[in-house]
Write a protein that holds these residues in place. Structure first.
Motif, PDB file in Angstrom:
ATOM      1  N   ALA A  13      19.866  42.880  34.227  1.00 33.68           N
ATOM      2  CA  ALA A  13      19.534  41.655  34.955  1.00 33.68           C
ATOM      3  C   ALA A  13      19.192  41.949  36.405  1.00 33.68           C
ATOM      4  CB  ALA A  13      20.698  40.670  34.863  1.00 33.68           C
ATOM      5  N   ALA A  14      19.958  42.839  37.011  1.00 34.92           N
ATOM      6  CA  ALA A  14      19.694  43.202  38.406  1.00 34.92           C
ATOM      7  C   ALA A  14      18.321  43.839  38.552  1.00 34.92           C
ATOM      8  CB  ALA A  14      20.777  44.149  38.915  1.00 34.92           C
ATOM      9  N   GLU A  15      17.952  44.697  37.614  1.00 33.41           N
ATOM     10  CA  GLU A  15      16.640  45.348  37.683  1.00 33.41           C
ATOM     11  C   GLU A  15      15.518  44.330  37.494  1.00 33.41           C
ATOM     12  OE1 GLU A  15      16.777  48.412  34.744  1.00 33.41           O
ATOM     13  OE2 GLU A  15      17.895  49.808  36.046  1.00 33.41           O
ATOM     14  N   ARG A  16      15.687  43.392  36.577  1.00 35.07           N
ATOM     15  CA  ARG A  16      14.647  42.372  36.359  1.00 35.07           C
ATOM     16  C   ARG A  16      14.460  41.511  37.599  1.00 35.07           C
ATOM     17  NH1 ARG A  16      17.160  41.919  31.260  1.00 35.07           N
ATOM     18  NH2 ARG A  16      18.302  40.045  31.946  1.00 35.07           N
ATOM     19  N   LEU A  17      15.558  41.200  38.265  1.00 35.68           N
ATOM     20  CA  LEU A  17      15.493  40.313  39.426  1.00 35.68           C
ATOM     21  C   LEU A  17      15.182  41.045  40.728  1.00 35.68           C
ATOM     22  CD1 LEU A  17      18.606  38.085  38.658  1.00 35.68           C
ATOM     23  CD2 LEU A  17      16.204  37.397  38.516  1.00 35.68           C
ATOM     24  N   GLY A  18      15.283  42.381  40.697  1.00 34.49           N
ATOM     25  CA  GLY A  18      15.072  43.139  41.922  1.00 34.49           C
ATOM     26  C   GLY A  18      16.236  43.040  42.891  1.00 34.49           C
ATOM     27  N   TYR A  19      17.453  42.869  42.351  1.00 35.79           N
ATOM     28  CA  TYR A  19      18.642  42.714  43.190  1.00 35.79           C
ATOM     29  C   TYR A  19      19.145  44.077  43.673  1.00 35.79           C
ATOM     30  CZ  TYR A  19      23.499  41.862  44.506  1.00 35.79           C
ATOM     31  OH  TYR A  19      24.686  41.819  45.189  1.00 35.79           O
ATOM     32  N   GLN A  20      19.517  44.146  44.946  1.00 40.01           N
ATOM     33  CA  GLN A  20      20.078  45.364  45.530  1.00 40.01           C
ATOM     34  C   GLN A  20      21.508  45.084  45.988  1.00 40.01           C
ATOM     35  OE1 GLN A  20      18.720  48.423  45.740  1.00 40.01           O
ATOM     36  NE2 GLN A  20      16.919  47.682  44.652  1.00 40.01           N
ATOM     37  N   PRO A  21      22.510  45.820  45.456  1.00 38.69           N
ATOM     38  CA  PRO A  21      23.881  45.595  45.916  1.00 38.69           C
ATOM     39  C   PRO A  21      24.054  46.015  47.363  1.00 38.69           C
ATOM     40  CG  PRO A  21      23.780  47.516  44.487  1.00 38.69           C
ATOM     41  CD  PRO A  21      22.426  46.870  44.433  1.00 38.69           C
ATOM     42  N   HIS A  22      25.000  45.384  48.052  1.00 39.83           N
ATOM     43  CA  HIS A  22      25.255  45.667  49.450  1.00 39.83           C
ATOM     44  C   HIS A  22      26.273  46.790  49.586  1.00 39.83           C
ATOM     45  CE1 HIS A  22      23.802  41.435  49.632  1.00 39.83           C
ATOM     46  NE2 HIS A  22      23.157  41.914  50.670  1.00 39.83           N
ATOM     47  N   LEU A  23      26.018  47.694  50.552  1.00 38.63           N
ATOM     48  CA  LEU A  23      26.973  48.776  50.793  1.00 38.63           C
ATOM     49  C   LEU A  23      28.328  48.236  51.214  1.00 38.63           C
ATOM     50  CD1 LEU A  23      24.803  51.425  52.657  1.00 38.63           C
ATOM     51  CD2 LEU A  23      25.437  51.369  50.242  1.00 38.63           C
ATOM     52  N   SER A  24      28.335  47.124  51.969  1.00 41.81           N
ATOM     53  CA  SER A  24      29.619  46.580  52.405  1.00 41.81           C
ATOM     54  C   SER A  24      30.438  46.081  51.222  1.00 41.81           C
ATOM     55  CB  SER A  24      29.398  45.445  53.410  1.00 41.81           C
ATOM     56  OG  SER A  24      28.611  44.420  52.829  1.00 41.81           O
ATOM     57  N   ALA A  25      29.776  45.521  50.229  1.00 40.81           N
ATOM     58  CA  ALA A  25      30.499  45.074  49.037  1.00 40.81           C
ATOM     59  C   ALA A  25      31.070  46.263  48.282  1.00 40.81           C
ATOM     60  CB  ALA A  25      29.549  44.272  48.126  1.00 40.81           C
TER      61      ALA A  25
END
Length: 346
Positions: free
Chosen positions: A52-64
């Motif tokens: 899902a993340a790849e389809r949406l182009g989501y990038q996790p945050h380093l702070s998280a």
């Protein structure tokens, strides 16, 4: 009209969007993407969230990720001087090894200042890298080693990995280069080529790398029965080598057979000064350095030096930091002499 188009631009996907498309809770999506030090996620959920993340182009945050894991997927290298090929070669090895472990490498420069080095380490603790590697000579009398040790111990106590590339002086795993042994080998090799009268260009005694190399060379000369050389203290730089050599040659032709420097950039400065004084390096006076930086073989004449596998030192430091035995105390790196045209047989 332009403002209207900007207002309709698609917002960046959020973690909630990823969770909704994957059919999981936000907490599960966060653990799947950022990891967790306390909870595991079922493999099928991880697959759905990642897809899902790849389809949406989501990038996790380093702070998280730092909150979830206690660290970010970064590896921090602190060096004394990135302009010096010695440190840039070590950095190249650290970068290659970090990327092989899916870590993002960062480099901070202390400008040969122990106070600046300490400040950088304090800042890095707040950024939570997975690894901190500190590369650079320890300096006697700087007054920062105890505080630096405390800062790194505190970082290590919460799961960070620390490696030093220097002398065995702080309580951390260390990649230690045999500087004294290299100096001793160089003395023996030059004596075997017929050299008898030496000038040694060394940095201040408080800089341990320089001191170890100089002392090793002097020990090698004594073992070979040679007279004490002239030791000239100067800066640990190309300009330091140049200035000290010009002073040696102010009185006319060289009075020594060879000028030996405690790093290669000083030797490069010395060779330039020899030419500027109207003499020829190698023919009129031998020159030798220490480190075997990449330029040495391309100089004219090619520079005799003590070789250190600098790129591999960087790789070893990162592998030591990430290894299964983070308490392994020391990796000792041997050195070897490479004789080139700057010290032809006498």
């Amino acid at each position: 009209m332009e403002a209207g188009r900007r207002g309709k631009q698609k917002a960046a996907p959020t973690l909630h969007d990823v969770a909704r498309q994957a059919g999981v809770s936000v907490a599960t999506a966060s653990r799947a993407l950022n990891g967790s030090s306390t909870r595991t996620v079922r493999p099928e959920y991880i697959s759905r969230v990642v897809a899902a993340a790849e389809r949406l182009g989501y990038q996790p945050h380093l702070s998280a990720q730092a909150i979830a894991l206690g660290s970010t997927p970064t590896a921090a290298l602190v060096v004394s001087d990135i302009d010096d090929p010695y440190f840039s070669s070590i950095a190249s090895g650290v970068i290659v090894a970090a990327q092989a472990h899916a870590l993002i490498p960062t480099v901070a420069v202390a400008d040969r200042s122990p106070a600046r080095e300490l400040q950088i380490v304090r800042t890095l603790r707040g950024q939570r890298p997975r690894v901190i590697i500190v590369a650079g000579s320890r300096i006697d009398g700087a007054g920062t080693d105890t505080t630096l040790d405390d800062e790194l111990q505190a970082y290590q106590a919460v799961g960070g990995r620390v490696v030093m590339v220097s002398q065995e002086s702080l309580r951390f795993p260390t990649v230690a280069i045999d500087n004294a042994g290299g100096g001793r080998q160089l003395a023996s090799a030059l004596v075997s080529r017929g050299y008898r009268r030496f000038a040694v260009l060394s940095a201040a005694r408080k800089i341990r790398t320089s001191r170890d190399r100089c002392d090793g060379f002097l020990a090698g000369l004594r073992e070979a029965g040679m007279p004490e050389p002239l030791v000239v203290e100067t800066r640990f730089t190309r300009d330091g080598g140049y200035e000290a050599t010009r002073r040696l040659l102010d009185g006319g032709p060289p009075t020594v057979d060879a000028i030996v420097t405690v790093n290669d950039v000083m030797a490069i400065g010395a060779m330039t000064a020899i030419r500027d004084a109207g003499f020829t390096p190698g023919r009129d006076v031998g020159v030798a350095g220490f480190d075997d930086i990449s330029w040495c073989a391309d100089l004219d004449p090619a520079l005799t030096t003590v070789a250190i596998p600098l790129h591999q030192v960087g790789v070893m430091a990162m592998e030591l930091a990430l290894g299964d035995d983070p308490q392994q105390p020391v990796i000792r790196v041997p050195t070897s002499v490479i004789l080139r045209d700057s010290t032809p047989s006498r």
